[in-house]
Design a protein around this motif. Structure first.
Motif, PDB file in Angstrom:
ATOM      1  N   PRO A   1       0.825  -1.206   0.000  1.00 54.58           N
ATOM      2  CA  PRO A   1       0.000   0.000   0.000  1.00 54.58           C
ATOM      3  C   PRO A   1       0.861   1.259   0.000  1.00 54.58           C
ATOM      4  O   PRO A   1       1.974   1.263   0.518  1.00 54.58           O
ATOM      5  CB  PRO A   1      -0.809  -0.113   1.284  1.00 54.58           C
ATOM      6  N   ALA A   2       0.350   2.306  -0.603  1.00 56.79           N
ATOM      7  CA  ALA A   2       1.032   3.590  -0.619  1.00 56.79           C
ATOM      8  C   ALA A   2       0.805   4.314   0.703  1.00 56.79           C
ATOM      9  O   ALA A   2      -0.048   3.935   1.501  1.00 56.79           O
ATOM     10  CB  ALA A   2       0.527   4.431  -1.785  1.00 56.79           C
ATOM     11  N   SER A   3       1.593   5.369   0.907  1.00 66.69           N
ATOM     12  CA  SER A   3       1.472   6.179   2.116  1.00 66.69           C
ATOM     13  C   SER A   3       1.342   7.638   1.746  1.00 66.69           C
ATOM     14  O   SER A   3       1.809   8.068   0.694  1.00 66.69           O
ATOM     15  CB  SER A   3       2.708   5.991   3.005  1.00 66.69           C
ATOM     16  N   LEU A   4       0.685   8.397   2.616  1.00 66.97           N
ATOM     17  CA  LEU A   4       0.541   9.836   2.443  1.00 66.97           C
ATOM     18  C   LEU A   4       1.148  10.547   3.639  1.00 66.97           C
ATOM     19  O   LEU A   4       1.033  10.091   4.778  1.00 66.97           O
ATOM     20  CB  LEU A   4      -0.927  10.241   2.327  1.00 66.97           C
ATOM     21  N   GLU A   5       1.782  11.696   3.359  1.00 64.76           N
ATOM     22  CA  GLU A   5       2.295  12.571   4.400  1.00 64.76           C
ATOM     23  C   GLU A   5       1.627  13.928   4.188  1.00 64.76           C
ATOM     24  O   GLU A   5       1.682  14.476   3.089  1.00 64.76           O
ATOM     25  CB  GLU A   5       3.806  12.697   4.244  1.00 64.76           C
ATOM     26  N   VAL A   6       0.959  14.439   5.222  1.00 64.49           N
ATOM     27  CA  VAL A   6       0.162  15.658   5.073  1.00 64.49           C
ATOM     28  C   VAL A   6       0.440  16.598   6.235  1.00 64.49           C
ATOM     29  O   VAL A   6       0.550  16.160   7.383  1.00 64.49           O
ATOM     30  CB  VAL A   6      -1.345  15.317   5.015  1.00 64.49           C
ATOM     31  N   ASP A   7       0.535  17.899   5.937  1.00 68.13           N
ATOM     32  CA  ASP A   7       0.760  18.907   6.967  1.00 68.13           C
ATOM     33  C   ASP A   7      -0.555  19.539   7.396  1.00 68.13           C
ATOM     34  O   ASP A   7      -1.385  19.906   6.558  1.00 68.13           O
ATOM     35  CB  ASP A   7       1.692  20.001   6.446  1.00 68.13           C
ATOM     36  N   VAL A   8      -0.737  19.649   8.702  1.00 69.52           N
ATOM     37  CA  VAL A   8      -1.934  20.261   9.273  1.00 69.52           C
ATOM     38  C   VAL A   8      -1.517  21.219  10.382  1.00 69.52           C
ATOM     39  O   VAL A   8      -0.359  21.245  10.796  1.00 69.52           O
ATOM     40  CB  VAL A   8      -2.927  19.199   9.829  1.00 69.52           C
ATOM     41  N   THR A   9      -2.463  21.983  10.858  1.00 71.18           N
ATOM     42  CA  THR A   9      -2.240  22.849  12.010  1.00 71.18           C
ATOM     43  C   THR A   9      -3.418  22.681  12.958  1.00 71.18           C
ATOM     44  O   THR A   9      -4.516  22.318  12.545  1.00 71.18           O
ATOM     45  CB  THR A   9      -2.088  24.324  11.575  1.00 71.18           C
ATOM     46  N   GLY A  10      -3.171  22.893  14.232  1.00 70.01           N
ATOM     47  CA  GLY A  10      -4.241  22.758  15.219  1.00 70.01           C
ATOM     48  C   GLY A  10      -4.430  21.352  15.721  1.00 70.01           C
ATOM     49  O   GLY A  10      -5.456  21.031  16.311  1.00 70.01           O
ATOM     50  N   ALA A  11      -3.449  20.470  15.509  1.00 71.72           N
ATOM     51  CA  ALA A  11      -3.563  19.078  15.956  1.00 71.72           C
ATOM     52  C   ALA A  11      -2.498  18.724  16.988  1.00 71.72           C
ATOM     53  O   ALA A  11      -2.244  17.545  17.239  1.00 71.72           O
ATOM     54  CB  ALA A  11      -3.447  18.143  14.750  1.00 71.72           C
ATOM     55  N   GLU A  12      -1.909  19.742  17.605  1.00 70.03           N
ATOM     56  CA  GLU A  12      -0.803  19.480  18.529  1.00 70.03           C
ATOM     57  C   GLU A  12      -1.201  18.642  19.738  1.00 70.03           C
ATOM     58  O   GLU A  12      -0.366  17.948  20.323  1.00 70.03           O
ATOM     59  CB  GLU A  12      -0.150  20.792  18.982  1.00 70.03           C
ATOM     60  N   ALA A  13      -2.468  18.672  20.119  1.00 68.61           N
ATOM     61  CA  ALA A  13      -2.908  17.880  21.273  1.00 68.61           C
ATOM     62  C   ALA A  13      -2.950  16.391  20.960  1.00 68.61           C
ATOM     63  O   ALA A  13      -3.081  15.570  21.872  1.00 68.61           O
ATOM     64  CB  ALA A  13      -4.290  18.347  21.724  1.00 68.61           C
ATOM     65  N   PHE A  14      -2.812  16.022  19.687  1.00 65.02           N
ATOM     66  CA  PHE A  14      -2.947  14.619  19.297  1.00 65.02           C
ATOM     67  C   PHE A  14      -1.644  14.019  18.786  1.00 65.02           C
ATOM     68  O   PHE A  14      -1.648  12.972  18.142  1.00 65.02           O
ATOM     69  CB  PHE A  14      -4.041  14.495  18.228  1.00 65.02           C
ATOM     70  N   ILE A  15      -0.526  14.669  19.072  1.00 71.22           N
ATOM     71  CA  ILE A  15       0.772  14.171  18.617  1.00 71.22           C
ATOM     72  C   ILE A  15       1.002  12.774  19.180  1.00 71.22           C
ATOM     73  O   ILE A  15       0.777  12.509  20.365  1.00 71.22           O
ATOM     74  CB  ILE A  15       1.883  15.156  19.025  1.00 71.22           C
ATOM     75  N   CYS A  16       1.440  11.868  18.294  1.00 75.29           N
ATOM     76  CA  CYS A  16       1.681  10.485  18.700  1.00 75.29           C
ATOM     77  C   CYS A  16       2.658   9.828  17.721  1.00 75.29           C
ATOM     78  O   CYS A  16       2.707  10.182  16.556  1.00 75.29           O
ATOM     79  CB  CYS A  16       0.377   9.677  18.731  1.00 75.29           C
TER      80      CYS A  16
END
Length: 176
Positions: A82-97
């Protein structure tokens, strides 16, 4: 360009564009349950598509430009990987894992057939890490049942939020 501010209460914001003329305003911040913002180039998310077999990266905006005319770009699978995606977002710092197990944030794709958006499916989130001030980078593997090829809608959402966020377009090629 980025800074810190309280989650709630009166905060002063200064806008300083490159031409030197700026403005300052005061806003009363309130805590809301919303969705992260997806950084984008045009209508595509900022990020990369990784070929599952070779690991070759292609910008997601290039996938949108190249397909469907260049069918070798941005394949969903190569040799069953399967392929993979890498995406940049903002406002998700509380969910870093890293790694991410049961995520409280969902990265979803829906196929588009004849201009009809299909059902959204959460992709397998491998990691969500800080990529700089105000930016989080999500790395996900496409599910095995992701339909091969065509146009998709991509969105990021908190399952507990009552409304749904606006999606962006992602073009993916067929499998080999």
């Amino acid at each position: 360009p980025f800074g810190t501010c309280d989650n709630e209460g009166v905060t002063q914001y200064a806008l300083r564009p490159a031409d030197g003329f700026g403005s300052v305003t005061t806003l009363d911040g309130v805590t809301v349950l919303g969705h992260p913002g997806i950084f984008s180039v045009g209508d595509a998310p900022v990020g990369k598509h990784y070929d599952g077999h070779t690991g070759e990266p292609t910008a997601l905006s290039r996938c949108n430009e190249l397909l469907p005319l260049q069918s070798s770009a941005c394949r969903v699978r190569t040799n069953s990987d399967p392929a993979s995606l890498e995406v940049d977002v903002t406002g998700a710092e509380a969910f870093i894992c890293n790694p991410c197990n049961e995520a409280a944030i969902l990265f979803e794709l829906a196929p588009v057939v004849n201009d009809v958006v299909g059902q959204y499916a959460a992709q397998s989130l491998g990691s969500l890490m800080s990529a700089g001030p105000g930016v989080e980078r999500a790395f996900m593997t496409l599910r095995d049942d992701t339909p091969p090829g065509g146009e998709f809608r991509f969105r990021v959402r908190f399952p507990a939020a009552p409304e749904f966020p606006a999606p962006l377009t992602v073009e993916l090629g067929p499998p080999t």
